[in-house]
Design an enzyme around this catalytic site. Structure first.
Site, PDB file in Angstrom:
ATOM      1  N   HIS A  15     -18.931 -20.989  26.666  1.00 48.54           N
ATOM      2  CA  HIS A  15     -19.670 -21.582  25.706  1.00 48.54           C
ATOM      3  C   HIS A  15     -19.362 -22.009  24.406  1.00 48.54           C
ATOM      4  CE1 HIS A  15     -23.711 -23.042  23.992  1.00 48.54           C
ATOM      5  NE2 HIS A  15     -23.921 -23.559  25.260  1.00 48.54           N
TER       6      HIS A  15
ATOM      7  N   HIS B 192     -33.545 -17.376  22.953  1.00 53.67           N
ATOM      8  CA  HIS B 192     -33.066 -18.850  22.527  1.00 53.67           C
ATOM      9  C   HIS B 192     -34.199 -19.450  22.081  1.00 53.67           C
ATOM     10  CE1 HIS B 192     -30.074 -21.879  22.327  1.00 53.67           C
ATOM     11  NE2 HIS B 192     -30.432 -22.703  23.488  1.00 53.67           N
TER      12      HIS B 192
ATOM     13  N   ASP C   5     -27.111 -29.586  28.364  1.00 55.78           N
ATOM     14  CA  ASP C   5     -25.936 -29.278  28.782  1.00 55.78           C
ATOM     15  C   ASP C   5     -25.441 -28.139  29.740  1.00 55.78           C
ATOM     16  OD1 ASP C   5     -26.923 -27.662  26.725  1.00 55.78           O
ATOM     17  OD2 ASP C   5     -24.738 -26.805  26.432  1.00 55.78           O
ATOM     18  N   HIS C   6     -26.863 -27.796  30.295  1.00 55.69           N
ATOM     19  CA  HIS C   6     -26.733 -26.645  31.484  1.00 55.69           C
ATOM     20  C   HIS C   6     -27.330 -27.311  32.685  1.00 55.69           C
ATOM     21  CE1 HIS C   6     -25.588 -23.465  28.620  1.00 55.69           C
ATOM     22  NE2 HIS C   6     -25.892 -23.945  27.785  1.00 55.69           N
TER      23      HIS C   6
ATOM     24  N   HIS D 116     -31.901 -26.758  28.624  1.00 58.98           N
ATOM     25  CA  HIS D 116     -31.194 -27.719  27.845  1.00 58.98           C
ATOM     26  C   HIS D 116     -30.033 -28.463  28.608  1.00 58.98           C
ATOM     27  CE1 HIS D 116     -32.089 -25.421  23.792  1.00 58.98           C
ATOM     28  NE2 HIS D 116     -32.960 -26.441  24.063  1.00 58.98           N
TER      29      HIS D 116
ATOM     30  N   ASP E 170     -27.060 -18.993  26.701  1.00 59.91           N
ATOM     31  CA  ASP E 170     -27.393 -19.101  25.244  1.00 59.91           C
ATOM     32  C   ASP E 170     -28.436 -18.256  24.549  1.00 59.91           C
ATOM     33  OD1 ASP E 170     -25.992 -21.236  26.158  1.00 59.91           O
ATOM     34  OD2 ASP E 170     -27.361 -22.783  24.951  1.00 59.91           O
TER      35      ASP E 170
END
Length: 309
Positions: A270, A141, A67-68, A65, A212
């Site tokens: 997070h 996830h 944001d990572h 993802h 996550d």
């Protein structure tokens, strides 16, 4: 060994939190720094620390993802510009190599050092040297996501100086070899086995990083007896249904793992942008009702990880 939080926000940056990145500083042990996830603007955060990009030798990516991972191309490019960057290994799910190589190719960026990619597929050992071993396990996830367990191997016991004194071992190289557990020969020809002059081995430190995920048994296996557990805490305890729907965890989920698996310290990261100020501190307060050694991580927080006992 130190851990520094370079980004602690969930999904997107906020005014007080950047997106995900953690630095595990192993300067005394290996003269290296390892990164766990590299969200957008990670290199900006690094400028506010004493971390040197050339010291970063391994990057562990939990999932793909944005944001990572959106900070990877910029960090890799800057590491090259600064020179003296040795080989780098990136561990991550399928697709991470394609993402990096496409970004570098389209931007016509050339890095001056080799990058090795290790694709995470199965649970188990992914790295080992004389001092550390790193294990991974699949999480729950919306896309393939992995947690990490960094295990420092047992440390040799302390040199038993009273026993050494009985044999008149001189200060210098021989004493150092004895402390290293090696066999030495004294001037009179007598041989001494260093292992006979050391106290009990001391267990090394364990750091577990969980990004996550919904609650899953694999988290507990990764977290067992960890000195430090870093666990995502996207939602507060009253949002269990929402957390489940979006494949995330609450602060209470994280606290239960720490309580049930003999963890030393728990750091919540997070954090959703909805939890600012007092609401953020409430996450920590609520989690402490279950596990008292809970800390809400903030950007640039830096903690030393000491040996237990």
């Amino acid at each position: 060994m130190e851990i520094q939080f370079l980004g602690t926000s969930a999904g997107q940056p906020s005014k007080s939190r950047n997106v995900s990145c953690i630095a595990l500083k192993l300067l005394d042990e290996l003269n290296e720094v390892w990164l766990f996830d590299v969200g957008e603007a990670t290199q900006h955060q690094i400028l506010k620390t004493n971390i040197r990009p050339r010291k970063v030798t391994r990057i562990f990516i939990s999932h793909t993802h944005g944001d990572h991972i959106f900070g990877l191309p910029g960090f890799l490019s800057s590491r090259s510009f600064q020179g003296d960057g040795g080989p780098l290994t990136i561990y991550g799910p399928a697709g991470i190599e394609q993402f990096v190589q496409t970004s570098l190719r389209v931007s016509k960026t050339r890095v001056s050092y080799p990058i090795k990619y290790v694709v995470l597929k199965e649970d188990g050992l992914i790295f080992e040297n004389d001092i550390f071993a790193v294990y991974t396990a699949r999480l729950d996830h919306r896309v393939p996501s992995f947690g990490f367990r960094v295990v420092e191997k047992p440390r040799p016991g302390e040199l038993l100086m009273d026993k050494v004194a009985e044999y008149n071992v001189p200060n210098g190289p021989l004493l150092g070899q004895l402390k290293a557990g090696k066999i030495i020969t004294l001037s009179d020809g007598q041989k001494l086995d260093g292992r006979d002059f050391l106290g009990e081995e001391r267990p090394g430190r364990i750091v577990t990083i969980i990004y996550d995920t919904r609650p899953t048994k694999n988290i507990g296996e990764l977290a067992d007896n960890a000195d430090v557990l870093v666990h995502e805490s996207t939602f507060d305890g009253g949002e269990e249904k929402m957390a489940h729907r979006y494949f995330h965890s609450t602060c209470l989920d994280a606290a239960r793992v720490a309580r049930d698996h003999n963890v030393g310290e728990l750091y919540l990261t997070h954090i959703s942008a909805r939890y600012t100020g007092r609401a953020g501190r409430q996450l920590e307060h609520d989690a402490r009702k279950i596990f008292k050694h809970t800390h809400l991580a903030n950007d640039l927080d830096n903690f030393e990880i000491t040996l237990r006992g």
